[in-house]
Design a protein around this motif. Structure first.
Motif, PDB file in Angstrom:
ATOM      1  N   THR A 204       0.492  -0.866  -0.623  1.00  0.00           N
ATOM      2  CA  THR A 204       0.062   0.109   0.135  1.00  0.00           C
ATOM      3  C   THR A 204       1.064   1.278   0.002  1.00  0.00           C
ATOM      4  O   THR A 204       0.503   2.142  -0.821  1.00  0.00           O
ATOM      5  N   THR A 205       1.997   1.531   1.002  1.00  0.00           N
ATOM      6  CA  THR A 205       2.741   2.090   1.604  1.00  0.00           C
ATOM      7  C   THR A 205       4.017   2.578   0.223  1.00  0.00           C
ATOM      8  O   THR A 205       4.640   1.181   1.132  1.00  0.00           O
ATOM      9  N   VAL A 206       5.002   3.662   0.447  1.00  0.00           N
ATOM     10  CA  VAL A 206       6.159   3.460   0.124  1.00  0.00           C
ATOM     11  C   VAL A 206       7.096   2.522   1.710  1.00  0.00           C
ATOM     12  O   VAL A 206       7.976   2.225   0.937  1.00  0.00           O
ATOM     13  N   GLY A 207       6.180   3.011   2.694  1.00  0.00           N
ATOM     14  CA  GLY A 207       6.894   2.818   4.037  1.00  0.00           C
ATOM     15  C   GLY A 207       7.594   0.930   3.933  1.00  0.00           C
ATOM     16  O   GLY A 207       7.524   0.776   4.580  1.00  0.00           O
ATOM     17  N   GLN A 208       6.659   0.571   3.050  1.00  0.00           N
ATOM     18  CA  GLN A 208       6.593  -1.023   3.084  1.00  0.00           C
ATOM     19  C   GLN A 208       7.766  -1.521   2.498  1.00  0.00           C
ATOM     20  O   GLN A 208       8.320  -2.748   2.332  1.00  0.00           O
ATOM     21  N   LEU A 209       8.134  -0.684   1.403  1.00  0.00           N
ATOM     22  CA  LEU A 209       9.091  -0.913   0.219  1.00  0.00           C
ATOM     23  C   LEU A 209      10.582  -1.044   0.838  1.00  0.00           C
ATOM     24  O   LEU A 209      10.688   0.097   1.803  1.00  0.00           O
ATOM     25  N   ILE A 210      11.349  -1.903  -0.266  1.00  0.00           N
ATOM     26  CA  ILE A 210      12.635  -2.103   0.717  1.00  0.00           C
ATOM     27  C   ILE A 210      13.228  -0.968  -0.765  1.00  0.00           C
ATOM     28  O   ILE A 210      12.902  -1.462  -1.416  1.00  0.00           O
ATOM     29  N   ASN A 211      14.496  -0.070  -0.178  1.00  0.00           N
ATOM     30  CA  ASN A 211      15.071   1.133  -1.458  1.00  0.00           C
ATOM     31  C   ASN A 211      16.271   0.663  -1.388  1.00  0.00           C
ATOM     32  O   ASN A 211      16.898  -0.447  -1.112  1.00  0.00           O
ATOM     33  N   THR A 212      16.382   0.715  -3.022  1.00  0.00           N
ATOM     34  CA  THR A 212      17.764   0.054  -3.596  1.00  0.00           C
ATOM     35  C   THR A 212      18.715   1.294  -3.752  1.00  0.00           C
ATOM     36  O   THR A 212      19.460   1.246  -4.617  1.00  0.00           O
ATOM     37  N   ASN A 213      17.901   2.583  -3.302  1.00  0.00           N
ATOM     38  CA  ASN A 213      19.242   3.488  -3.673  1.00  0.00           C
ATOM     39  C   ASN A 213      19.672   3.918  -2.777  1.00  0.00           C
ATOM     40  O   ASN A 213      18.932   5.118  -1.957  1.00  0.00           O
ATOM     41  N   PRO A 214      20.945   3.296  -2.348  1.00  0.00           N
ATOM     42  CA  PRO A 214      21.065   4.518  -0.822  1.00  0.00           C
ATOM     43  C   PRO A 214      22.112   5.791  -1.446  1.00  0.00           C
ATOM     44  O   PRO A 214      23.160   5.783  -0.271  1.00  0.00           O
ATOM     45  N   LEU A 215      22.543   6.008  -2.349  1.00  0.00           N
ATOM     46  CA  LEU A 215      23.268   7.564  -2.600  1.00  0.00           C
ATOM     47  C   LEU A 215      22.917   8.642  -1.650  1.00  0.00           C
ATOM     48  O   LEU A 215      21.562   8.512  -1.679  1.00  0.00           O
ATOM     49  N   ARG A 216      24.082   8.962  -1.503  1.00  0.00           N
ATOM     50  CA  ARG A 216      24.265  10.650  -0.258  1.00  0.00           C
ATOM     51  C   ARG A 216      24.854  10.710  -1.391  1.00  0.00           C
ATOM     52  O   ARG A 216      26.180  10.974  -0.685  1.00  0.00           O
ATOM     53  N   PHE A 217      25.454  12.547  -1.507  1.00  0.00           N
ATOM     54  CA  PHE A 217      26.238  13.198  -1.499  1.00  0.00           C
ATOM     55  C   PHE A 217      26.400  14.670  -0.494  1.00  0.00           C
ATOM     56  O   PHE A 217      25.173  14.994  -0.245  1.00  0.00           O
ATOM     57  N   SER A 218      26.988  15.226  -0.136  1.00  0.00           N
ATOM     58  CA  SER A 218      27.245  16.152   0.412  1.00  0.00           C
ATOM     59  C   SER A 218      26.816  17.701  -0.815  1.00  0.00           C
ATOM     60  O   SER A 218      27.364  17.638  -1.499  1.00  0.00           O
ATOM     61  N   ASP A 219      26.719  18.600   0.605  1.00  0.00           N
ATOM     62  CA  ASP A 219      27.138  19.843  -0.601  1.00  0.00           C
ATOM     63  C   ASP A 219      28.480  20.489  -1.498  1.00  0.00           C
ATOM     64  O   ASP A 219      28.728  21.167  -1.857  1.00  0.00           O
ATOM     65  N   THR A 220      29.270  19.326  -0.599  1.00  0.00           N
ATOM     66  CA  THR A 220      30.967  19.434  -1.170  1.00  0.00           C
ATOM     67  C   THR A 220      30.826  18.568  -1.934  1.00  0.00           C
ATOM     68  O   THR A 220      32.666  18.344  -2.304  1.00  0.00           O
TER      69      THR A 220
ATOM     70  N   THR B 234      15.846   9.817   4.706  1.00  0.00           N
ATOM     71  CA  THR B 234      15.270   8.893   4.919  1.00  0.00           C
ATOM     72  C   THR B 234      16.101   7.364   4.246  1.00  0.00           C
ATOM     73  O   THR B 234      16.835   6.510   4.204  1.00  0.00           O
ATOM     74  N   LYS B 235      15.091   7.841   3.078  1.00  0.00           N
ATOM     75  CA  LYS B 235      15.724   6.674   1.891  1.00  0.00           C
ATOM     76  C   LYS B 235      15.363   7.444   0.383  1.00  0.00           C
ATOM     77  O   LYS B 235      14.497   8.547   0.553  1.00  0.00           O
ATOM     78  N   THR B 236      15.995   6.212  -0.289  1.00  0.00           N
ATOM     79  CA  THR B 236      15.352   7.452  -1.403  1.00  0.00           C
ATOM     80  C   THR B 236      15.046   6.241  -2.491  1.00  0.00           C
ATOM     81  O   THR B 236      15.535   4.909  -2.370  1.00  0.00           O
ATOM     82  N   TYR B 237      13.685   6.097  -3.644  1.00  0.00           N
ATOM     83  CA  TYR B 237      13.099   5.504  -3.899  1.00  0.00           C
ATOM     84  C   TYR B 237      13.551   5.212  -5.540  1.00  0.00           C
ATOM     85  O   TYR B 237      13.044   6.715  -5.872  1.00  0.00           O
ATOM     86  N   THR B 238      13.750   4.423  -6.019  1.00  0.00           N
ATOM     87  CA  THR B 238      13.386   4.619  -7.599  1.00  0.00           C
ATOM     88  C   THR B 238      12.692   3.951  -8.211  1.00  0.00           C
ATOM     89  O   THR B 238      11.334   3.091  -7.502  1.00  0.00           O
ATOM     90  N   ARG B 239      12.283   4.040  -9.290  1.00  0.00           N
ATOM     91  CA  ARG B 239      10.914   3.859 -10.769  1.00  0.00           C
ATOM     92  C   ARG B 239      10.579   2.124  -9.972  1.00  0.00           C
ATOM     93  O   ARG B 239      10.000   1.596  -9.817  1.00  0.00           O
ATOM     94  N   HIS B 240      11.991   1.541 -10.523  1.00  0.00           N
ATOM     95  CA  HIS B 240      12.552   0.506 -10.459  1.00  0.00           C
ATOM     96  C   HIS B 240      11.705  -0.035  -9.113  1.00  0.00           C
ATOM     97  O   HIS B 240      11.313  -1.478  -8.802  1.00  0.00           O
ATOM     98  N   ASP B 241      11.672   0.457  -7.752  1.00  0.00           N
ATOM     99  CA  ASP B 241      11.606   0.476  -6.798  1.00  0.00           C
ATOM    100  C   ASP B 241       9.987   0.427  -5.795  1.00  0.00           C
ATOM    101  O   ASP B 241       9.953  -1.083  -5.879  1.00  0.00           O
ATOM    102  N   LEU B 242       9.190   1.342  -6.789  1.00  0.00           N
ATOM    103  CA  LEU B 242       7.644   1.046  -7.219  1.00  0.00           C
ATOM    104  C   LEU B 242       7.458  -0.099  -7.675  1.00  0.00           C
ATOM    105  O   LEU B 242       6.180  -0.702  -7.381  1.00  0.00           O
ATOM    106  N   LEU B 243       7.845  -0.305  -9.536  1.00  0.00           N
ATOM    107  CA  LEU B 243       6.991  -0.960  -9.953  1.00  0.00           C
ATOM    108  C   LEU B 243       7.414  -2.611  -9.110  1.00  0.00           C
ATOM    109  O   LEU B 243       6.523  -3.078  -9.286  1.00  0.00           O
ATOM    110  N   ARG B 244       7.868  -2.714  -8.128  1.00  0.00           N
ATOM    111  CA  ARG B 244       8.316  -3.848  -7.798  1.00  0.00           C
ATOM    112  C   ARG B 244       7.047  -4.414  -6.591  1.00  0.00           C
ATOM    113  O   ARG B 244       7.011  -4.571  -6.296  1.00  0.00           O
ATOM    114  N   GLY B 245       7.279  -2.647  -5.545  1.00  0.00           N
ATOM    115  CA  GLY B 245       6.483  -2.663  -5.088  1.00  0.00           C
ATOM    116  C   GLY B 245       4.433  -3.096  -5.014  1.00  0.00           C
ATOM    117  O   GLY B 245       3.771  -3.323  -4.157  1.00  0.00           O
TER     118      GLY B 245
END
Length: 139
Positions: free
Chosen positions: A9-25, A117-128
């Motif tokens: 039902t919700t994105v909170g139930q899904l596993i996300n596959t995008n672990p990337l995080r960048f800083s401003d620098t 806290t996390k980033t979802y891809t279109r792939h994640d949503l399709l899988r969910g």
């Protein structure tokens, strides 16, 4: 199985596959290497507290290269998209899909209590959405 309704039902139930995080620098060359190594299309740019500043994507890097910018000399913050398209764990999968479609996005960041806290891809949503039909289980 009924494919008109999402398996989850919700994105909170899904596993996300995008672990990337960048800083401003983070340099754009570091971003490029991370994207190419992970085969992901982008990631959020966050401050030290995890607050969303923007999103940097392959397209942003390509635009910088098209303008003859040296990726080693510029930062993610200089080229990132600043418009925030943030969702929450209780956002429905159908709403997340609509946002991605309407805004032409490849990723959506989840924000909880002011922190990404996390980033979802279109792939994640399709899988969910199709999880049960494909024999995939999330959480």
């Amino acid at each position: 199985m009924d494919q008109s309704q999402p398996h989850f039902t919700t994105v909170g139930q899904l596993i996300n596959t995008n672990p990337l995080r960048f800083s401003d620098t983070t340099t754009c060359m570091e971003v490029a290497i991370a994207l190419l190594s992970s085969r992901l299309s982008g990631g959020p740019v966050l401050d030290k507290a995890g607050t969303y500043l923007g999103f940097v994507s392959e397209f942003d890097l390509l635009k910088a290269l098209d303008h003859s910018l040296d990726l080693k000399m510029i930062t993610a913050q200089q080229i990132m998209a600043k418009e925030a398209h943030l969702i929450h764990n209780d956002t429905t999968i159908k709403d997340a899909i609509r946002i991605m479609k309407d805004k032409n996005l490849l990723n959506l960041c989840v924000e909880e209590n002011g922190v990404v806290t996390k980033t979802y891809t279109r792939h994640d949503l399709l899988r969910g959405f199709l999880g049960a039909d494909l024999g995939l289980d999330e959480e």
